[in-house]
Motif scaffolding. Structure first.
Motif, PDB file in Angstrom:
ATOM      1  N   UNK B  85       0.807  -1.226   0.000  1.00 51.88           N
ATOM      2  CA  UNK B  85       0.000   0.000   0.000  1.00 51.88           C
ATOM      3  C   UNK B  85       0.841   1.278   0.000  1.00 51.88           C
ATOM      4  N   UNK B  86       2.069   1.179   0.515  1.00 47.46           N
ATOM      5  CA  UNK B  86       2.937   2.359   0.496  1.00 47.46           C
ATOM      6  C   UNK B  86       3.419   2.665  -0.913  1.00 47.46           C
ATOM      7  N   UNK B  87       3.438   1.630  -1.752  1.00 40.38           N
ATOM      8  CA  UNK B  87       4.062   1.792  -3.063  1.00 40.38           C
ATOM      9  C   UNK B  87       3.085   1.841  -4.226  1.00 40.38           C
ATOM     10  N   UNK B  88       1.812   1.829  -3.919  1.00 43.34           N
ATOM     11  CA  UNK B  88       0.848   1.870  -5.012  1.00 43.34           C
ATOM     12  C   UNK B  88      -0.148   3.013  -4.836  1.00 43.34           C
ATOM     13  N   UNK B  89      -0.793   3.318  -5.950  1.00 42.21           N
ATOM     14  CA  UNK B  89      -1.925   4.240  -5.902  1.00 42.21           C
ATOM     15  C   UNK B  89      -3.123   3.472  -6.421  1.00 42.21           C
ATOM     16  N   UNK B  90      -4.313   3.875  -6.001  1.00 43.90           N
ATOM     17  CA  UNK B  90      -5.505   3.124  -6.426  1.00 43.90           C
ATOM     18  C   UNK B  90      -6.653   4.085  -6.642  1.00 43.90           C
ATOM     19  N   UNK B  91      -7.338   3.877  -7.732  1.00 44.32           N
ATOM     20  CA  UNK B  91      -8.514   4.693  -7.992  1.00 44.32           C
ATOM     21  C   UNK B  91      -9.671   3.733  -8.202  1.00 44.32           C
ATOM     22  N   UNK B  92     -10.654   3.840  -7.327  1.00 45.32           N
ATOM     23  CA  UNK B  92     -11.722   2.840  -7.368  1.00 45.32           C
ATOM     24  C   UNK B  92     -12.746   3.191  -8.434  1.00 45.32           C
ATOM     25  N   UNK B  93     -13.520   2.181  -8.773  1.00 46.30           N
ATOM     26  CA  UNK B  93     -14.557   2.295  -9.782  1.00 46.30           C
ATOM     27  C   UNK B  93     -15.592   3.336  -9.359  1.00 46.30           C
ATOM     28  N   UNK B  94     -15.879   3.305  -8.045  1.00 44.95           N
ATOM     29  CA  UNK B  94     -16.842   4.231  -7.482  1.00 44.95           C
ATOM     30  C   UNK B  94     -16.049   5.443  -7.003  1.00 44.95           C
ATOM     31  N   UNK B  95     -16.518   6.632  -7.292  1.00 47.73           N
ATOM     32  CA  UNK B  95     -15.774   7.816  -6.885  1.00 47.73           C
ATOM     33  C   UNK B  95     -15.624   7.839  -5.364  1.00 47.73           C
ATOM     34  N   UNK B  96     -14.389   7.937  -4.886  1.00 46.71           N
ATOM     35  CA  UNK B  96     -14.170   7.716  -3.456  1.00 46.71           C
ATOM     36  C   UNK B  96     -13.454   8.862  -2.749  1.00 46.71           C
ATOM     37  N   UNK B  97     -13.432  10.037  -3.350  1.00 48.05           N
ATOM     38  CA  UNK B  97     -12.869  11.170  -2.607  1.00 48.05           C
ATOM     39  C   UNK B  97     -13.968  11.740  -1.711  1.00 48.05           C
ATOM     40  N   UNK B  98     -13.568  12.603  -0.773  1.00 45.14           N
ATOM     41  CA  UNK B  98     -14.562  13.167   0.144  1.00 45.14           C
ATOM     42  C   UNK B  98     -15.251  14.351  -0.510  1.00 45.14           C
ATOM     43  N   UNK B  99     -16.528  14.211  -0.753  1.00 41.71           N
ATOM     44  CA  UNK B  99     -17.265  15.238  -1.477  1.00 41.71           C
ATOM     45  C   UNK B  99     -17.487  16.482  -0.633  1.00 41.71           C
ATOM     46  N   UNK B 100     -17.462  16.322   0.680  1.00 43.31           N
ATOM     47  CA  UNK B 100     -17.666  17.484   1.546  1.00 43.31           C
ATOM     48  C   UNK B 100     -16.347  18.153   1.918  1.00 43.31           C
ATOM     49  N   UNK B 101     -15.274  17.758   1.240  1.00 46.60           N
ATOM     50  CA  UNK B 101     -14.007  18.471   1.423  1.00 46.60           C
ATOM     51  C   UNK B 101     -13.685  19.194   0.119  1.00 46.60           C
ATOM     52  N   UNK B 102     -12.878  20.253   0.237  1.00 45.49           N
ATOM     53  CA  UNK B 102     -12.503  21.011  -0.955  1.00 45.49           C
ATOM     54  C   UNK B 102     -11.425  20.260  -1.732  1.00 45.49           C
ATOM     55  N   UNK B 103     -11.174  20.721  -2.954  1.00 46.54           N
ATOM     56  CA  UNK B 103     -10.170  20.077  -3.801  1.00 46.54           C
ATOM     57  C   UNK B 103      -8.817  20.008  -3.088  1.00 46.54           C
ATOM     58  N   UNK B 104      -8.370  21.150  -2.570  1.00 47.78           N
ATOM     59  CA  UNK B 104      -7.048  21.149  -1.921  1.00 47.78           C
ATOM     60  C   UNK B 104      -7.045  20.325  -0.647  1.00 47.78           C
ATOM     61  N   UNK B 105      -8.204  20.236   0.025  1.00 45.95           N
ATOM     62  CA  UNK B 105      -8.267  19.486   1.283  1.00 45.95           C
ATOM     63  C   UNK B 105      -8.142  17.984   1.038  1.00 45.95           C
TER      64      UNK B 105
END
Lengths: 371, 254
Positions: B85-105
């Motif tokens: 997990x330290x050496x990979x990045x992952x982008x899930x099929x379902x959007x998984x960023x925090x929608x109630x946080x700002x882009x920079x946050x």
């Protein structure tokens, strides 16, 4: 790492339209209303006196009952049947029947009896009203003994006088019994439900997956969920203390820091329990119902309504896992008796154990990887 | 012999041998073996339910393999998932960023989790915002962004810590063609930096952009080669035709 996670949790909490208001308004509203609603003192008991004697003493007794403040004298009659009709039509709650020759019996034979009949559809109300009435009559009895003694110069016949002394709550105000309990229930709801719903909400949204694929440790993740609700719980607690002082002039007799220390451990235990539930629940709906089940169980086992000693043995055994059992006792002790930390060491250890137990369980049961 | 194997493995990002995942009696991924070279763009191609996402989740350490083994960035997926997990990045099929946080946050959060310090976070954030031409959206709540932008942001955040390998699960699902093209530009830029890109897709045209593709049917690998080679082997005009030839035998999701 924790710093960034905490920033996130606090921002999300404060940006939520509902939660910050809930955490402030809820304790305020509940504590300003509930102690009055759950008041177990019974007032405004509607009384009918069947006065068959119409003597001076009967009159004095009636007046004494009226002046106690608990009773409203709805009717004075000489007709027993009429009184029973009133009770049947729900116009009165209790009947005091004074027999004819009440006064003459008292003077001549030195004794007389009265009859109390109460409507026991509400058993608790009936029990308490007749107890109040009996106490007033006993008091009246004492008064006239002194009267008679003075007038006849007789020797006062020996009799027992029982004077109960209610230590720590001298007026036996039920409010002072209920406020600590309501305060604790409220903290359980705020600190148990919020963390439970938080993780499950992240599961439902799918954001937890992005977290799980990072190298963040389970311990850090759980800690980041725990700390914000711990702070929220503390704010709620202070609102409660403030409201109790403002509205009911009720403030802890004991040390406030001791109170905070116990509250801190209790909140930790409840939040930890909430996190455990959130780890097993698959949806918010599930989490809510599981929490309801356990919080209610904890409340009933806690001795909040009925002393734990009245429970069957198995229930008493089970009550040890309810964090509420310890904290309710502690809050009552601190508020009413002013107990110090050393007086409550067993409760402190039990709460600390439960806090460690639930939080360890929360960390262990959190799965970053599905099997 | 040992030395040879060693140098051979040196330039491999992912080595999978007989990787299998069963859910009860259902075999989602059935004994798959493949290698992914460093800096390669490797695509999993398959219909819905073919096992692409499950395979990817096993490689990311989100799901434990039932049997078989695999190493990702030199770490074993069964026993060293946290190092992976330290050496990979992952982008899930379902959007998984925090929608109630700002882009920079969101950027700050994930960069912080991967151990970047405040200065590094600041410079990485500026760099990414510039690359995406997102400077004006720095303070926008993520929920207010259009889907195509969200996906680009999610991708950029998945490589914010400059991992060795990035896993993208259907990153262009539901995105318009223009945004998809921009997305591919981002993927090429990433691969140019030496980051291995592993992605799943069911868009046949997108498969052509991969260095090599692996076609999954009912959890099994039925073909694994460069798009050019596959078209030659099956004497097909495009990957779509190759896929239809191979997927005809599929039992699931007809």
């Amino acid at each position: 790492m924790l710093k960034y996670l905490l920033e996130k949790e606090f921002k999300q909490f404060l940006r939520n339209r509902f939660l910050p208001k809930f955490a402030i308004v809820f304790p305020f509203a509940i504590l300003s209303i509930f102690p009055l609603v759950t008041n177990t003192e019974i007032k405004n008991i509607r009384l009918c006196v069947v006065d068959n004697d119409k003597s001076g003493y009967a009159y004095r007794l009636t007046e004494k009952i009226k002046s106690s403040g608990y009773f409203i004298l709805k009717a004075v009659t000489t007709n027993e049947k009429e009184a029973f009709e009133l009770i049947e039509s729900h116009k009165i709650d209790i009947i005091l029947e004074i027999p004819s020759r009440f006064e003459s019996d008292l003077i001549k034979e030195n004794k007389a009896s009265v009859l109390i009949s109460a409507n026991a559809v509400n058993g608790m109300k009936a029990g308490l009203s007749s107890a109040y009435l009996s106490r007033i009559i006993a008091d009246f009895n004492q008064d006239i003994r002194i009267d008679l003694l003075q007038s006849t110069n007789q020797q006062l016949s020996p009799a027992f006088g029982i004077t109960p002394l209610f230590r720590y709550n001298p007026l036996m105000k039920s409010l002072f019994n209920m406020i600590p309990a309501i305060l604790v229930m409220l903290m359980s709801v705020v600190c148990g439900f919020l963390p439970a719903l938080n993780i499950v909400a992240e599961k439902e949204k799918g954001t937890i997956e992005q977290m799980n694929v990072t190298p963040v440790s389970k311990f850090t993740l759980i800690l980041a969920k725990l700390i914000p609700f711990w702070v929220v719980g503390f704010i709620a607690l202070n609102i409660c203390i403030f409201v109790a002082w403002l509205f009911y002039d009720f403030f802890p007799q004991g040390n406030l820091l001791t109170f905070y220390l116990f509250a801190a451990v209790f909140v930790l235990a409840m939040s930890g329990f909430g996190l455990v539930v959130s780890n097993y629940a698959k949806s918010i709906q599930q989490a809510v119902f599981i929490m309801f089940f356990f919080v209610l169980t904890f409340v009933f086992l806690s001795g909040l309504y009925t002393p734990a000693a009245n429970m069957p043995d198995w229930a008493q055994l089970l009550s040890h896992i309810s964090p509420l059992k310890y904290i309710i006792l502690v809050v009552r002790l601190i508020y009413l008796k002013g107990s110090g930390f050393t007086d409550m060491l067993p409760q402190f250890f039990s709460l600390t154990f439960l806090a460690l137990f639930f939080n360890t369980w929360a960390v262990l049961s959190y799965r970053k990887r599905k099997m | 012999m040992y030395k040879e194997t060693h140098t051979h493995e040196e330039h491999l990002s992912i080595v999978a041998q007989g990787l299998t995942k069963r859910f009860g009696s259902f075999t989602a991924v059935d004994n798959i073996s493949f290698n992914v070279k460093k800096g390669e763009i490797f695509g999993f191609l398959g219909a819905n339910g073919a096992g692409k996402t499950t395979a990817m989740k096993m490689l990311c350490g989100l799901s434990k393999p039932t049997s078989g083994n695999a190493t990702v960035a030199g770490f074993d997926v069964s026993t060293q998932s946290e190092q992976i997990k330290k050496n990979i990045g992952y982008m899930s099929q379902k959007f998984a960023l925090y929608e109630d946080l700002k882009v920079w946050e969101n950027m700050r959060l994930y960069a912080g989790i991967y151990g970047l310090n405040d200065n590094e976070i600041k410079s990485r954030t500026d760099e990414i915002l510039q690359q995406l031409d997102f400077q004006n959206e720095r303070n926008t709540l993520v929920k207010a962004l259009p889907l195509g932008w969200k996906q680009k942001l999610a991708f950029s955040i998945s490589i914010i810590h400059q991992p060795d390998i990035v896993f993208l699960d259907e990153p262009t699902g539901g995105v318009d063609p223009a945004a998809r093209r921009q997305f591919w530009e981002l993927i090429y830029q990433t691969a140019d930096k030496g980051i291995t890109v592993t992605r799943t897709t069911h868009y046949m045209d997108e498969a052509e952009y991969c260095n090599r593709i692996c076609i999954l049917v009912d959890g099994k690998i039925v073909a694994l080669d460069s798009p050019k080679q596959l078209k030659e082997t099956y004497s097909a005009q495009n990957i779509d035709e190759v896929f239809r030839l191979l997927a005809r035998k599929a039992i699931r999701n007809q």
